[in-house]
Design an enzyme around this catalytic site. Structure first.
Site, PDB file in Angstrom:
ATOM      1  CE  LYS A  61      -1.765   2.714   3.017  1.00 51.66           C
ATOM      2  NZ  LYS A  61      -1.666   4.023   2.312  1.00 51.66           N
ATOM      3  CD  GLU A 109      12.424   4.599   8.638  1.00 49.46           C
ATOM      4  OE1 GLU A 109      12.505   5.373   9.354  1.00 49.46           O
ATOM      5  OE2 GLU A 109      12.723   4.682   7.504  1.00 49.46           O
ATOM      6  CB  CYS A 120      12.653   9.563   8.288  1.00 51.93           C
ATOM      7  SG  CYS A 120      13.527   8.379   7.335  1.00 51.93           S
ATOM      8  CD  GLU A 168       9.719  12.943  11.660  1.00 51.79           C
ATOM      9  OE1 GLU A 168      10.677  12.417  10.820  1.00 51.79           O
ATOM     10  OE2 GLU A 168       8.569  12.236  11.982  1.00 51.79           O
TER      11      GLU A 168
END
Length: 509
Positions: free
Chosen positions: A186, A261, A300, A403
Site C-alpha cells: 500500500k 521505521e 526521516c 518531528e
C-alpha cells in the site's frame, strides 16, 4: 508515443493489482492525485478499501501456498531482480519525472532515487544468489546432520510513506522477493504513482501472477486491514510514530512479524575544530544545509537539529542563514530549482504551526518563516515554504523535540563534548545523527556514545544498500537494507536429522 500499461490503467482507475489483474476499486471510488507545485490534480487512482485489501491478500496467499515463487531457486529469483533493475534504468527519465511531479522533489532528486532503487534490487539479487544453502551446526555425533536453513516468511504487507515513494518501496519489495515471499503493498495515498509503475515492471520482468499485489487507498482502511489480517505473516511499515503504533497494535493479536521505521529528530553536531580551515568551514555549512533542507526537509533522517560549538556558532549560523535565504524554490522540473514544495497544504500548515510556536517560545528567526512570493517557477497554488533557520533554541521547545517534516532547522549550542552528546541524545527518537570534527579520536568517541541507528562522521545523508538501516527508541524496530534487511523477510529453521535413530526411554516401564 503510445501509453505505457500503467498509464492506460491509471486513466481507467485500474490501479489495484491482485492476482495478476489490474482492477478498479470494489466500491468504484477514486482519488485525485495533486501536483504539489501547483496544488492541482494531474492523475486519478482507485480508492481501495478493506474489500480490495482482502482480495489482494488472498491472491498473495494463494501464490505463496500454491505457486512456484517460494520454491524458485535463489539464482533464478536473483536473475529476475536484476531484470527489474535494468527496466528501472531503462525508464529512469520517465520514472524520475513522475516522482518529481508526485512528491514535489526536484527532477534531479527523482532521477537519483531511481538509480538508488535499481541499486537496491541489484544488491539483494547479489546477496541472495551468493548465499550458502544452509549453516551446518555441529551436533557432536557423526550420526546427526544438523543445519540451519532460511525460508521465506510468507505473505508480506508493505506500507510505504509519501516522501520517498519508490525508494522506500524498493527497500521492502526487493528483499521480500529475494527471500521468496509474496507481498501486498500500500503506497501512500498522496504519492502512489511510481509504485504502481513498479508493479508493472515486475510483471514485465516475468514475476508470476499473484506474487506482487498493490492496493491504492488510505491507511485507515487498507493499511489497517493489512496489519490485522490473519493471512499476513509480516507487516513492514515506514511512516510516522502515531500510525506506527496503530500498525503494531493491529498486528499484535495475530502475533505476526512487525518491522517499523518511524520518525526521527536527528542531531547534526558541529565541533569548532571542523571549521578551523576555510575549506572545513565551508563544507560543514554546506552539509548542514543539505542535512536540513534536501526535499524540503521531508526526510526521516533530516538533520533538523544543528548543535554547534559555542565558539563558532555566530559565524556558522550567520553563513548558514545567508545561504539558506538564497536557496531557489520552485517546481521541481524547472532548471536551477534547488528545493521543491511541501507535499500537501496540510504539511505546510503543520510546518507553519511549528514555526509560530517556536517564535512564541523565544526562538530567533534568522531566515525564512514564510510562504514565498509567487514567481514563474513557483505557482501561487503550490505548497511552497521558505527554508527556515531558528536560532537560540532549547530542548524544551516543541520544534526541537517533535518531528516537523518540513524545511525548518533549529540551532542549539554546546561548550563541551559531554554537553554535545547529552544534547544529541536528548530525544525520544534515535534514527540518525552526524558528527563534524577534525579529531579522529573525538569522532569515534562521540559516534560511539550517540544512541542513533545511523551516525555519519563528517558527512550527512549517504546510505549504502549493504549497511543496515534502523533506529533506536521511538524511531522503530527492525532493520532494512544489508543482510539484516533480507533476514527480516525470512524465518530460520533448524533441521536436525538423526542418521541412526534409537529409542529414547524417558520413563520406566
Amino acid at each position: 508515443m503510445a501509453d505505457t500499461t500503467e498509464q492506460t490503467e491509471q486513466r481507467e482507475c485500474r490501479t489495484i493489482h491482485a492476482g495478476g489483474e489490474w482492477l478498479t476499486a470494489a466500491s468504484g471510488a477514486t482519488r485525485e492525485i495533486l501536483d504539489p507545485a501547483e496544488g492541482r490534480p494531474f492523475a486519478v487512482v482507485a480508492e481501495g478499501d478493506e474489500k480490495d485489501a482482502d482480495l489482494a491478500i488472498a491472491a498473495a496467499r494463494a501464490a505463496f501456498d500454491e505457486g512456484d515463487w517460494p520454491r524458485t531457486p535463489a539464482v533464478e529469483r536473483a536473475a529476475l531482480l536484476r531484470r527489474v533493475a535494468d527496466l528501472l534504468i531503462r525508464d529512469r527519465e520517465r520514472l524520475g519525472l513522475l516522482e518529481s511531479r508526485d512528491a514535489g522533489k526536484t527532477l534531479e532528486e527523482g532521477r537519483v532515487d531511481i538509480d538508488c532503487v535499481a541499486d537496491a534490487f541489484r544488491y539483494f539479487a547479489g546477496l541472495v544468489a551468493a548465499e550458502a544453502p544452509g549453516r551446518v551446526v555441529d551436533a557432536g555425533s557423526p550420526d546427526v546432520h544438523s543445519v540451519v536453513v532460511h525460508e521465506p516468511v510468507g505473505v508480506c504487507a508493505l506500507i510505504t510513506p509519501w516522501n520517498y515513494p519508490l525508494l522506500q518501496a524498493s527497500w521492502k519489495i526487493a528483499p521480500a522477493l529475494a527471500a521468496g515471499n509474496t507481498f501486498v503493498v500500500k503506497p501512500s495515498e498522496i504519492t502512489p504513482l511510481t509504485t504502481i509503475a513498479l508493479i508493472g515492471l515486475l510483471a514485465e520482468a516475468g514475476l508470476p501472477a499473484g506474487v506482487a499485489n498493490i492496493v491504492t487507498g488510505p491507511g485507515h482502511t487498507v493499511g489497517a486491514r493489512f496489519a490485522e489480517h490473519p493471512d499476513v505473516d509480516l507487516v513492514s511499515f515506514t511512516g510516522g510514530l502515531v500510525s506506527g503504533v496503530k500498525v503494531a497494535q493491529a498486528a499484535a493479536p495475530t502475533v505476526k512479524k512487525v518491522a517499523l521505521e518511524l520518525g526521527g529528530k536527528n542531531p547534526n553536531v558541529v565541533f569548532a575544530d571542523a571549521c578551523a580551515t576555510p575549506e572545513g568551514f565551508d563544507t560543514a555549512v554546506d552539509q548542514a544545509l543539505n542535512a536540513a533542507f534536501i526535499h524540503s526537509g521531508q526526510v526521516c533522517s533530516a538533520g533538523s537539529r544543528l548543535i554547534v560549538e559555542e565558539s563558532v556558532r555566530d559565524r556558522f549560523v550567520d553563513e548558514l542563514a545567508r545561504r539558506a535565504a538564497r536557496i531557489r524554490l520552485g517546481r521541481g522540473t524547472e532548471d536551477g530549482v534547488e528545493c521543491g514544495p511541501l507535499v500537501s497544504e496540510q504539511q505546510r500548515a503543520k510546518t507553519e504551526e511549528y514555526v509560530a510556536s517556536a517564535l512564541a517560545e523565544g526562538a530567533v528567526l534568522r531566515t525564512g518563516g514564510r510562504r514565498p512570493d509567487p514567481a514563474p517557477e513557483r505557482p501561487e497554488g503550490g505548497y511552497f515554504y521558505e527554508p527556515t533557520v531558528l536560532d537560540r533554541c532549547h530542548r524544551e521547545m516543541r520544534v526541537v523535540r517533535e518531528e516537523v517534516f518540513g524545511p525548518v532547522l533549529t540551532v542549539e549550542t554546546f561548550r563541551t563534548e559531554d554537553e554535545a552528546v547529552a544534547l544529541a541524545n536528548d530525544t525520544e527518537y534515535g534514527l540518525a545523527g552526524g558528527v563534524w570534527t577534525a579529531d579522529a579520536g573525538r569522532a569515534r568517541r562521540v559516534a560511539g556514545r550517540l544512541r542513533h541507528g545511523t551516525v555519519w562522521i563528517n558527512d550527512f545523508h549517504p546510505y549504502l544498500p549493504q549497511a543496515e538501516w534502523g533506529g533506536f527508541g521511538k524511531s522503530g524496530v527492525g532493520r532494512e537494507l544489508g543482510p539484516a534487511g533480507l533476514a527480516e523477510y525470512r524465518e530460520s529453521k533448524h533441521v536436525y536429522q538423526n542418521l541412526a535413530p534409537r529409542p529414547v526411554r524417558w520413563f520406566a516401564g
